[in-house]
Design a protein around this motif. Structure first.
Motif, short mmCIF file in Angstrom:
data_model
loop_
_atom_site.label_atom_id
_atom_site.label_comp_id
_atom_site.label_asym_id
_atom_site.label_seq_id
_atom_site.Cartn_x
_atom_site.Cartn_y
_atom_site.Cartn_z
N LEU A 9 13.79 12.72 -9.40
CA LEU A 9 13.26 11.79 -8.40
C LEU A 9 11.81 11.43 -8.69
O LEU A 9 11.45 10.25 -8.81
N ILE A 10 10.96 12.45 -8.81
CA ILE A 10 9.54 12.19 -9.02
C ILE A 10 9.30 11.65 -10.42
O ILE A 10 8.50 10.73 -10.63
N GLY A 11 10.03 12.21 -11.41
CA GLY A 11 9.87 11.75 -12.79
C GLY A 11 10.31 10.30 -12.95
O GLY A 11 9.63 9.52 -13.64
N GLY A 12 11.42 9.93 -12.35
CA GLY A 12 11.86 8.54 -12.42
C GLY A 12 10.85 7.60 -11.77
O GLY A 12 10.54 6.53 -12.31
N SER A 13 10.32 8.02 -10.63
CA SER A 13 9.29 7.21 -9.95
C SER A 13 8.03 7.14 -10.80
O SER A 13 7.37 6.08 -10.88
N LEU A 14 7.69 8.23 -11.44
CA LEU A 14 6.51 8.29 -12.31
C LEU A 14 6.62 7.27 -13.45
O LEU A 14 5.66 6.57 -13.79
N ILE A 15 7.80 7.18 -14.05
CA ILE A 15 8.00 6.25 -15.17
C ILE A 15 7.86 4.81 -14.69
O ILE A 15 7.23 3.97 -15.36
N ILE A 16 8.40 4.50 -13.51
CA ILE A 16 8.21 3.17 -12.93
C ILE A 16 6.72 2.92 -12.67
O ILE A 16 6.20 1.82 -12.91
N ALA A 17 6.04 3.96 -12.20
CA ALA A 17 4.62 3.84 -11.87
C ALA A 17 3.76 3.47 -13.07
O ALA A 17 2.72 2.81 -12.92
N THR A 18 4.17 3.87 -14.27
CA THR A 18 3.35 3.57 -15.45
C THR A 18 3.16 2.07 -15.65
O THR A 18 2.10 1.63 -16.13
N PRO B 58 0.79 -1.23 0.00
CA PRO B 58 0.00 0.00 0.00
C PRO B 58 0.83 1.28 0.00
O PRO B 58 0.50 2.22 -0.73
N ALA B 59 1.89 1.35 0.81
CA ALA B 59 2.69 2.58 0.88
C ALA B 59 3.37 2.86 -0.46
O ALA B 59 3.42 4.02 -0.91
N LEU B 60 3.89 1.82 -1.12
CA LEU B 60 4.54 2.00 -2.42
C LEU B 60 3.52 2.41 -3.47
O LEU B 60 3.78 3.29 -4.30
N THR B 61 2.34 1.78 -3.44
CA THR B 61 1.28 2.14 -4.38
C THR B 61 0.87 3.59 -4.20
O THR B 61 0.68 4.33 -5.18
N GLU B 62 0.74 4.01 -2.95
CA GLU B 62 0.36 5.40 -2.65
C GLU B 62 1.38 6.38 -3.24
O GLU B 62 1.02 7.35 -3.92
N TYR B 63 2.66 6.10 -2.98
CA TYR B 63 3.72 6.98 -3.46
C TYR B 63 3.74 7.04 -4.99
O TYR B 63 3.80 8.13 -5.58
N LEU B 64 3.65 5.90 -5.63
CA LEU B 64 3.73 5.88 -7.09
C LEU B 64 2.48 6.47 -7.73
O LEU B 64 2.57 7.10 -8.80
N GLN B 65 1.32 6.31 -7.11
CA GLN B 65 0.10 6.92 -7.67
C GLN B 65 0.19 8.44 -7.58
O GLN B 65 -0.24 9.16 -8.50
N ILE B 66 0.75 8.95 -6.49
CA ILE B 66 0.95 10.41 -6.36
C ILE B 66 1.91 10.90 -7.42
O ILE B 66 1.68 11.92 -8.09
N CYS B 67 3.02 10.18 -7.59
CA CYS B 67 3.99 10.57 -8.62
C CYS B 67 3.37 10.55 -10.01
O CYS B 67 3.59 11.45 -10.82
#
Length: 322
Positions: A270-279, A134-143
């Motif tokens: 930081l946020i952009g890299g996380s965003l790309i992983i989130a896709t 859940p914590a990882l999902t929350e962070y990546l959804q925000i990103c």
């Protein structure tokens, strides 16, 4: 009549000589969309609205160019430089009304096969599901959601620095690459792994967040054409997987952040890299979408200055703002 003709010619010359490249990119894309709306009129439910919308936007752009040129008032300068933000999102909405009519075939099967070929038969979104918490999902959804905010943050920073040359170059690069991604959606329409490899209706259960995930996910879904409670989302969702615009434009924003010496550039990384992983983690994209988006970012960001120089020559204008 002669005086009227002379005034009209002078007005057109003034408008033409003060156009910026992103004005031209926008008008060209609107012209393409309008032609497609006419050509596929019986199959595009809002074809008339698309054409009217584009006429109004083109008229507004012309008015802003003239008002800024004649008055140089701060308000008109602000509107002149930032009108592109809402227009980019309006163009996003239009392309998804047109894609199903122009190319009514989804290529998810091809993209799934490409992913499996790259990963030795593994579906990346399924594999990443093993890492879900859940914590990882929350962070990546925000990103992922911040995709819409990061370029605006850089544009505002440049405007506050009063660096109009770099702001114009940034607007050119972002609009050009956004519009390229929109045109590319016509080539290989796809709905993404959240529908093809997973049960979309179980997403909140299988990828729960902490506080804001469901709310942010609903906003993203609405932006993709899916209202809450839609029974058949795979039929109406936007066909915008290939290429990954989130990857493409996030990389463009990061690269431009370093070129512009933005104070926010490491946050973009930081946020952009996380965003790309989130896709992929959030099941919006296949890995092959990301690869194509990254290649497009490099190629078309490098190509845009040549397009700009071509327009300068055609418009017979030499100005550092372009």
């Amino acid at each position: 009549m002669k005086e009227l003709h002379t005034s009209l010619v002078s007005l057109i010359a003034t408008l033409r000589s003060n156009l910026l490249a992103f004005d031209v990119y926008t008008v060209v894309l609107m012209a393409v969309y309008s032609i497609l709306a006419l050509a596929f009129y019986p199959y595009v439910s809002n074809a008339a609205a698309i054409i009217l919308q584009n006429v109004l936007i083109a008229t507004t752009i012309a008015a802003l160019v003239l008002l800024t040129t004649l008055t140089n008032a701060p308000l008109f300068v602000l509107l002149r430089m930032f009108y592109i933000i809402p227009v980019i999102y309006i163009m996003y909405g239009q392309v998804h009304a047109l894609v199903p009519a122009v190319h009514p075939r989804d290529y998810d099967d091809v993209l799934i096969a490409a992913d499996r070929a790259l990963t030795g038969g593994v579906d990346p979104t399924v594999w990443m599901g093993q890492l879900a918490m859940p914590a990882l999902t929350e962070y990546l959804q925000i990103c992922y959601f911040l995709f819409y905010v990061l370029p605006i943050m850089q544009a505002v920073e440049l405007y506050r620095r009063n660096d109009m040359e770099e702001l114009t170059a940034f607007a050119r690069a972002m609009s050009f690459c956004y519009f390229v991604s929109y045109v590319a959606y016509f080539a290989m329409p796809a709905i993404g792994p959240r529908f093809t490899l997973h049960d979309f209706h179980r997403t909140d259960h299988e990828l729960p967040g902490v506080l804001f995930t469901v709310w942010l996910r609903d906003i993203v879904n609405a932006g993709g054409g899916i209202a809450i409670g839609t029974a058949n989302p795979e039929q109406i969702v936007n066909r915008d997987c290939m290429p990954s615009g989130h990857t493409m434009l996030t990389l463009v924003n990061i690269i431009m952040g370093f070129r512009n010496r933005s104070r926010l550039r490491w946050m973009f990384v930081l946020i952009g890299g996380s965003l790309i992983i989130a896709t992929v983690y959030l099941r919006y994209h296949y890995v092959v979408d990301l690869i194509v988006g990254a290649v497009f970012a490099i190629v078309f960001l490098a190509l845009e200055p040549a397009c700009n120089r071509f327009l300068i020559k055609k418009l017979q204008k030499v100005s550092p703002r372009m």
